[in-house]
Scaffold this active site. Structure first.
Site, PDB file in Angstrom:
ATOM      1  N   ASP A 134       8.151   3.622   5.667  1.00 30.02           N
ATOM      2  CA  ASP A 134       8.245   5.002   6.155  1.00 30.02           C
ATOM      3  C   ASP A 134       9.662   5.354   6.592  1.00 30.02           C
ATOM      4  O   ASP A 134      10.083   6.494   6.497  1.00 30.02           O
ATOM      5  CB  ASP A 134       7.282   5.197   7.336  1.00 30.02           C
ATOM      6  CG  ASP A 134       5.858   4.877   6.946  1.00 30.02           C
ATOM      7  OD1 ASP A 134       5.471   5.220   5.819  1.00 30.02           O
ATOM      8  OD2 ASP A 134       5.147   4.246   7.745  1.00 30.02           O
TER       9      ASP A 134
ATOM     10  N   GLU B  14       0.062  -5.968   5.375  1.00 29.69           N
ATOM     11  CA  GLU B  14       1.387  -5.927   4.743  1.00 29.69           C
ATOM     12  C   GLU B  14       2.323  -6.962   5.372  1.00 29.69           C
ATOM     13  O   GLU B  14       3.114  -7.602   4.686  1.00 29.69           O
ATOM     14  CB  GLU B  14       1.976  -4.519   4.858  1.00 29.69           C
ATOM     15  CG  GLU B  14       1.232  -3.511   3.991  1.00 29.69           C
ATOM     16  CD  GLU B  14       1.722  -2.083   4.160  1.00 29.69           C
ATOM     17  OE1 GLU B  14       1.514  -1.288   3.229  1.00 29.69           O
ATOM     18  OE2 GLU B  14       2.295  -1.744   5.204  1.00 29.69           O
TER      19      GLU B  14
ATOM     20  N   LYS C  19       6.634   0.848   9.097  1.00 27.55           N
ATOM     21  CA  LYS C  19       5.608   0.943   8.068  1.00 27.55           C
ATOM     22  C   LYS C  19       4.276   1.315   8.722  1.00 27.55           C
ATOM     23  O   LYS C  19       4.164   1.325   9.930  1.00 27.55           O
ATOM     24  CB  LYS C  19       5.478  -0.405   7.345  1.00 27.55           C
ATOM     25  CG  LYS C  19       6.712  -0.739   6.521  1.00 27.55           C
ATOM     26  CD  LYS C  19       6.660  -2.119   5.889  1.00 27.55           C
ATOM     27  CE  LYS C  19       5.398  -2.412   5.157  1.00 27.55           C
ATOM     28  NZ  LYS C  19       4.994  -1.382   4.190  1.00 27.55           N
TER      29      LYS C  19
ATOM     30  N   LYS D 146      13.748   8.124   3.061  1.00 31.73           N
ATOM     31  CA  LYS D 146      13.269   7.133   4.031  1.00 31.73           C
ATOM     32  C   LYS D 146      14.429   6.451   4.768  1.00 31.73           C
ATOM     33  O   LYS D 146      14.196   5.728   5.729  1.00 31.73           O
ATOM     34  CB  LYS D 146      12.441   6.060   3.311  1.00 31.73           C
ATOM     35  CG  LYS D 146      11.264   6.590   2.493  1.00 31.73           C
ATOM     36  CD  LYS D 146      10.140   7.020   3.392  1.00 31.73           C
ATOM     37  CE  LYS D 146       8.904   7.495   2.653  1.00 31.73           C
ATOM     38  NZ  LYS D 146       8.227   6.491   1.881  1.00 31.73           N
TER      39      LYS D 146
ATOM     40  N   GLY E 275      -0.169   4.335   6.120  1.00 30.06           N
ATOM     41  CA  GLY E 275      -1.495   4.143   5.543  1.00 30.06           C
ATOM     42  C   GLY E 275      -2.351   3.181   6.357  1.00 30.06           C
ATOM     43  O   GLY E 275      -3.407   2.753   5.893  1.00 30.06           O
TER      44      GLY E 275
ATOM     45  N   THR F  17       0.855  -1.195   0.000  1.00 30.20           N
ATOM     46  CA  THR F  17       0.000   0.000   0.000  1.00 30.20           C
ATOM     47  C   THR F  17       0.887   1.239   0.000  1.00 30.20           C
ATOM     48  O   THR F  17       1.977   1.226   0.560  1.00 30.20           O
ATOM     49  CB  THR F  17      -0.892  -0.030   1.257  1.00 30.20           C
ATOM     50  OG1 THR F  17      -1.769  -1.162   1.168  1.00 30.20           O
ATOM     51  CG2 THR F  17      -1.730   1.235   1.387  1.00 30.20           C
ATOM     52  N   GLY F  18       0.417   2.306  -0.644  1.00 29.80           N
ATOM     53  CA  GLY F  18       1.149   3.573  -0.587  1.00 29.80           C
ATOM     54  C   GLY F  18       1.539   4.090  -1.954  1.00 29.80           C
ATOM     55  O   GLY F  18       1.442   3.392  -2.963  1.00 29.80           O
ATOM     56  N   SER F  19       2.005   5.329  -1.953  1.00 33.00           N
ATOM     57  CA  SER F  19       2.265   6.037  -3.210  1.00 33.00           C
ATOM     58  C   SER F  19       3.391   5.402  -4.031  1.00 33.00           C
ATOM     59  O   SER F  19       3.334   5.408  -5.266  1.00 33.00           O
ATOM     60  CB  SER F  19       2.604   7.501  -2.906  1.00 33.00           C
ATOM     61  OG  SER F  19       3.671   7.573  -1.984  1.00 33.00           O
TER      62      SER F  19
HETATM   63  O1  LIG Z   1       0.431   1.505   5.548  1.00 33.58           O
HETATM   64  C1  LIG Z   1       1.132   1.959   4.670  1.00 33.58           C
HETATM   65  C2  LIG Z   1       2.392   1.412   4.232  1.00 33.58           C
HETATM   66  O2  LIG Z   1       3.187   0.837   5.213  1.00 33.58           O
HETATM   67  C3  LIG Z   1       3.179   2.200   3.191  1.00 33.58           C
HETATM   68  O3  LIG Z   1       3.809   1.236   2.425  1.00 33.58           O
HETATM   69  C4  LIG Z   1       4.204   3.189   3.728  1.00 33.58           C
HETATM   70  O4  LIG Z   1       3.578   4.065   4.612  1.00 33.58           O
HETATM   71  C5  LIG Z   1       4.926   3.962   2.597  1.00 33.58           C
HETATM   72  O5  LIG Z   1       4.065   4.762   1.873  1.00 33.58           O
HETATM   73  P1  LIG Z   1       4.558   5.699   0.700  1.00 33.58           P
HETATM   74  O6  LIG Z   1       5.156   4.827  -0.373  1.00 33.58           O
HETATM   75  O7  LIG Z   1       3.333   6.428   0.230  1.00 33.58           O
HETATM   76  O8  LIG Z   1       5.579   6.658   1.263  1.00 33.58           O
END
Ligand SMILES: O=C[C@H](O)[C@H](O)[C@H](O)COP(=O)(O)O
Length: 228
Positions: free
Chosen positions: A89, A108, A99, A126, A102, A30-32
């Site tokens: 994160d 996950e 993590k 990160k 989200g 999950t995530g961008s």
């Molecule tokens: O619950 C969310 C996840 O652990 C995401 O994979 C993590 O927060 C990274 O998100 P992003 O790629 O949007 O920075």
């Protein structure tokens, strides 16, 4: 998010998507950053006829996969996955990570556990020497008071994550509550993960320290990627 971060995330996501081979069953995090991997997978499905199935780790990822034409399946049908692609994160030099921004860390973790290889996609921002980001904790509502008390005893300064465009707590895809903890610099992430996950009622916290051996971190940069 700056343009550089967007380009870096895209580079990481695209690189990870190119590690996927025909016939694989993969975990979709999950995530961008993962969404860029899915964007690239959708192109490969259309252009190369890539034949894959994905297990989504959130409602949002499932919706995005459907938009992208990525066929979905479940851990019930495929308890063993070839590979999982996910974001993070914060990542330390031992590939321990935090993590759950989200609130998807429980699913996950299930998908990471099921996968033969865990491919983590992230931008350089990160990376850290010592984990110190907020640690998300998902818990069943029945156990709320107990979990908050125990997290206070662990000096986690627990705060309920509030919804956006919704009053009150964030309710996760599992019908649970998400709490964010601030432990400052975390000296022993493995021990802390065990302590939190052992509190009755906790589904899973955002510390991921157990997947080091099968983890590859793809760090996106503006001019490409490096792998750890
Ligand atoms: O619950 C969310 C996840 O652990 C995401 O994979 C993590 O927060 C990274 O998100 P992003 O790629 O949007 O920075």
């Amino acid at each position: 998010m700056s343009d550089d971060v967007v380009i870096s995330k895209k580079n990481a996501g695209y690189y990870a998507a190119d590690l996927v081979k025909d016939g694989m069953i993969i975990g979709l995090g999950t995530g961008s950053t993962v969404f860029y991997a899915m964007e690239r997978l959708s192109v490969r499905i259309k252009e190369e006829g890539l034949n894959i199935k994905g297990v989504p780790t959130s409602f949002q990822t499932a919706m995005r996969a459907r938009d992208y034409g990525i066929p979905l399946t479940t851990l019930d049908d495929y308890p063993k996955l070839d590979l999982a692609i996910d974001g993070a994160d914060q990542i330390d030099p031992n590939l321990c990570m935090i993590k759950g921004r989200g609130a998807a860390q429980t699913r996950e973790r299930c998908v990471a556990q099921a996968a033969e290889k865990f491919v983590v996609v992230a931008d350089e921002g990160k990376l850290c020497d010592v984990l110190s980001a907020v640690v998300p904790v998902e818990l069943i509502p029945f156990s709320f008071g107990l979990v908050v008390e125990r997290l206070k005893e662990l000096s986690g300064n627990p705060k309920v994550r509030e919804g956006v465009k919704k009053d009150g707590p964030v309710i996760t895809d599992n019908g649970c509550i998400e709490i964010d903890c601030d432990f400052g610099e975390i000296k022993d992430a493995k021990a802390l993960q065990m302590e939190i996950n052992n509190i009755p009622g906790v589904l899973s916290c955002g510390l991921f320290t157990e997947f080091g051996e099968k983890t590859v971190v793809v760090v996106g940069k503006t001019d490409g990627v490096k792998t750890l």
